[in-house]
Design a protein around this motif. Structure first.
Motif, short mmCIF file in Angstrom:
data_model
loop_
_atom_site.label_atom_id
_atom_site.label_comp_id
_atom_site.label_asym_id
_atom_site.label_seq_id
_atom_site.Cartn_x
_atom_site.Cartn_y
_atom_site.Cartn_z
N THR A 105 -5.95 5.90 3.24
CA THR A 105 -4.58 5.44 3.49
C THR A 105 -3.57 6.44 2.96
OG1 THR A 105 -5.25 3.12 3.39
CG2 THR A 105 -2.92 3.60 3.03
N LEU A 159 11.17 -0.54 1.60
CA LEU A 159 9.97 -0.81 2.40
C LEU A 159 8.91 0.19 2.01
CD1 LEU A 159 11.20 -1.36 6.09
CD2 LEU A 159 10.16 -3.08 4.60
N THR A 160 7.66 -0.22 2.14
CA THR A 160 6.56 0.71 1.98
C THR A 160 5.73 0.69 3.25
OG1 THR A 160 6.45 0.47 -0.42
CG2 THR A 160 4.49 1.31 0.68
N LEU A 161 5.63 1.84 3.87
CA LEU A 161 4.82 1.99 5.07
C LEU A 161 3.43 2.45 4.68
CD1 LEU A 161 7.35 3.89 7.36
CD2 LEU A 161 7.11 1.43 6.99
N SER A 162 2.45 1.98 5.42
CA SER A 162 1.07 2.39 5.18
C SER A 162 0.45 2.84 6.49
CB SER A 162 0.25 1.25 4.59
OG SER A 162 0.72 0.90 3.31
N CYS A 163 -0.50 3.73 6.37
CA CYS A 163 -1.21 4.23 7.55
C CYS A 163 -2.68 4.37 7.17
CB CYS A 163 -0.63 5.58 7.97
SG CYS A 163 -1.52 6.41 9.28
N SER A 185 0.68 6.44 2.33
CA SER A 185 1.80 5.51 2.25
C SER A 185 3.11 6.26 2.08
CB SER A 185 1.61 4.54 1.08
OG SER A 185 0.43 3.76 1.25
N GLU A 191 -0.38 2.42 11.68
CA GLU A 191 0.71 2.23 10.72
C GLU A 191 1.05 0.76 10.57
OE1 GLU A 191 2.22 6.05 13.02
OE2 GLU A 191 1.41 4.11 13.60
N SER A 192 1.59 0.43 9.43
CA SER A 192 2.06 -0.93 9.18
C SER A 192 3.16 -0.88 8.14
CB SER A 192 0.93 -1.84 8.72
OG SER A 192 0.40 -1.38 7.48
N GLY A 193 3.88 -1.99 8.02
CA GLY A 193 4.90 -2.09 6.98
C GLY A 193 6.33 -1.97 7.46
N GLU A 219 6.76 5.18 0.45
CA GLU A 219 7.64 4.23 -0.21
C GLU A 219 9.07 4.67 0.04
OE1 GLU A 219 6.99 3.78 -4.38
OE2 GLU A 219 8.86 2.71 -4.71
N THR A 222 5.73 2.88 13.69
CA THR A 222 6.17 1.55 13.26
C THR A 222 7.69 1.58 13.12
OG1 THR A 222 5.87 -0.22 11.62
CG2 THR A 222 5.83 2.05 10.79
#
Length: 119
Positions: free
Chosen positions: A79, A18-22, A81, A6-8, A83, A113
Protein backbone atom coordinates in the motif's frame (compact mmCIF):
# COMPACT_ATOMS: atom_id res chain seq x y z
CA UNK A 1 0.70 -6.59 -14.88
CA UNK A 2 -0.02 -4.54 -11.77
CA UNK A 3 -3.49 -3.49 -10.74
CA UNK A 4 -3.95 -0.52 -8.46
CA UNK A 5 -7.03 0.29 -6.45
CA UNK A 6 -7.35 3.68 -4.79
CA UNK A 7 -9.66 4.49 -1.93
CA UNK A 8 -10.29 7.24 0.57
CA UNK A 9 -11.60 9.98 -1.68
CA UNK A 10 -14.79 11.84 -0.99
CA UNK A 11 -16.29 15.14 0.02
CA UNK A 12 -14.61 17.18 2.72
CA UNK A 13 -14.94 20.73 3.95
CA UNK A 14 -12.13 23.20 3.50
CA UNK A 15 -9.59 22.82 6.27
CA UNK A 16 -10.33 19.14 6.65
CA UNK A 17 -8.18 16.09 6.08
CA UNK A 18 -8.29 12.93 4.02
CA UNK A 19 -5.99 9.99 3.65
CA UNK A 20 -5.91 8.23 0.31
CA UNK A 21 -4.73 4.67 0.00
CA UNK A 22 -3.71 2.58 -2.97
CA UNK A 23 -3.31 -1.17 -2.88
CA UNK A 24 -1.26 -2.94 -5.54
CA UNK A 25 -1.92 -6.44 -6.75
CA UNK A 26 0.79 -9.06 -6.79
CA UNK A 27 3.20 -10.36 -4.20
CA UNK A 28 4.77 -8.19 -1.54
CA UNK A 29 8.31 -9.12 -2.54
CA UNK A 30 7.74 -7.43 -5.88
CA UNK A 31 6.00 -4.42 -4.33
CA UNK A 32 9.10 -3.67 -2.28
CA UNK A 33 10.95 -2.80 -5.47
CA UNK A 34 8.37 -0.39 -6.84
CA UNK A 35 8.67 3.36 -7.07
CA UNK A 36 5.31 4.80 -6.05
CA UNK A 37 3.60 8.10 -6.45
CA UNK A 38 0.48 10.21 -6.38
CA UNK A 39 -0.77 12.57 -9.05
CA UNK A 40 -3.94 14.57 -9.41
CA UNK A 41 -5.91 16.07 -12.23
CA UNK A 42 -8.40 18.85 -11.78
CA UNK A 43 -11.08 19.42 -14.34
CA UNK A 44 -9.69 21.20 -17.36
CA UNK A 45 -6.10 20.97 -16.13
CA UNK A 46 -3.12 18.75 -16.77
CA UNK A 47 -2.20 15.90 -14.51
CA UNK A 48 0.01 17.18 -11.71
CA UNK A 49 2.69 15.29 -9.81
CA UNK A 50 2.18 15.47 -6.04
CA UNK A 51 4.54 13.09 -4.30
CA UNK A 52 6.73 10.07 -4.84
CA UNK A 53 8.43 7.48 -2.70
CA UNK A 54 11.12 5.23 -4.08
CA UNK A 55 11.84 1.64 -3.18
CA UNK A 56 14.65 3.06 -1.02
CA UNK A 57 11.91 5.02 0.82
CA UNK A 58 13.36 8.30 -0.37
CA UNK A 59 10.51 10.78 -0.59
CA UNK A 60 10.07 13.76 -2.88
CA UNK A 61 7.27 16.19 -3.54
CA UNK A 62 6.05 18.13 -6.50
CA UNK A 63 6.36 21.83 -7.08
CA UNK A 64 3.37 23.01 -5.17
CA UNK A 65 2.53 24.06 -1.65
CA UNK A 66 4.32 21.40 0.34
CA UNK A 67 3.83 20.46 3.96
CA UNK A 68 0.13 19.70 3.67
CA UNK A 69 0.59 16.34 1.94
CA UNK A 70 2.60 13.36 3.18
CA UNK A 71 3.29 10.20 1.23
CA UNK A 72 4.10 6.89 2.87
CA UNK A 73 4.29 3.24 1.96
CA UNK A 74 3.58 0.01 3.79
CA UNK A 75 5.37 -2.78 1.99
CA UNK A 76 3.77 -5.44 4.18
CA UNK A 77 0.35 -4.35 2.90
CA UNK A 78 1.44 -3.44 -0.64
CA UNK A 79 0.00 0.00 0.00
CA UNK A 80 0.97 3.58 -0.69
CA UNK A 81 -0.89 6.35 1.10
CA UNK A 82 -1.25 10.08 0.80
CA UNK A 83 -2.23 12.01 3.90
CA UNK A 84 -3.74 15.37 3.03
CA UNK A 85 -4.31 18.11 5.58
CA UNK A 86 -5.66 21.66 5.52
CA UNK A 87 -7.49 20.91 2.31
CA UNK A 88 -8.57 23.77 0.06
CA UNK A 89 -11.24 23.97 -2.63
CA UNK A 90 -8.45 24.10 -5.21
CA UNK A 91 -7.37 20.63 -4.10
CA UNK A 92 -10.53 19.29 -5.73
CA UNK A 93 -9.41 16.78 -8.33
CA UNK A 94 -9.20 13.14 -9.24
CA UNK A 95 -6.23 11.63 -7.45
CA UNK A 96 -4.25 8.85 -9.10
CA UNK A 97 -1.90 6.28 -7.72
CA UNK A 98 1.17 5.49 -9.79
CA UNK A 99 3.66 2.63 -9.81
CA UNK A 100 6.89 2.22 -11.70
CA UNK A 101 8.01 -1.37 -11.81
CA UNK A 102 11.72 -1.93 -12.21
CA UNK A 103 10.97 -5.59 -12.93
CA UNK A 104 9.29 -4.90 -16.26
CA UNK A 105 10.15 -1.23 -16.80
CA UNK A 106 6.52 -0.20 -17.02
CA UNK A 107 4.27 2.43 -15.50
CA UNK A 108 0.95 1.56 -13.96
CA UNK A 109 -1.93 3.79 -12.96
CA UNK A 110 -5.00 3.39 -10.83
CA UNK A 111 -8.40 4.51 -12.02
CA UNK A 112 -8.40 7.46 -9.66
CA UNK A 113 -10.41 8.57 -6.68
CA UNK A 114 -12.30 11.84 -6.58
CA UNK A 115 -11.60 14.35 -3.85
CA UNK A 116 -13.99 17.26 -3.54
CA UNK A 117 -13.27 20.08 -1.12
CA UNK A 118 -16.17 22.38 -0.38
CA UNK A 119 -15.73 25.97 0.72
Amino acid sequence: QVQLVESGGGLVQAGGSLTLSCVASGDRDTFVGYNLGWFRQAQGKEREFLAGIEWTKQVYYGNFEQGRFTISRDNAKSTVSLEMNSLKPEDTAVYYCYVYSWADGKDYWGDGTLVTVSS
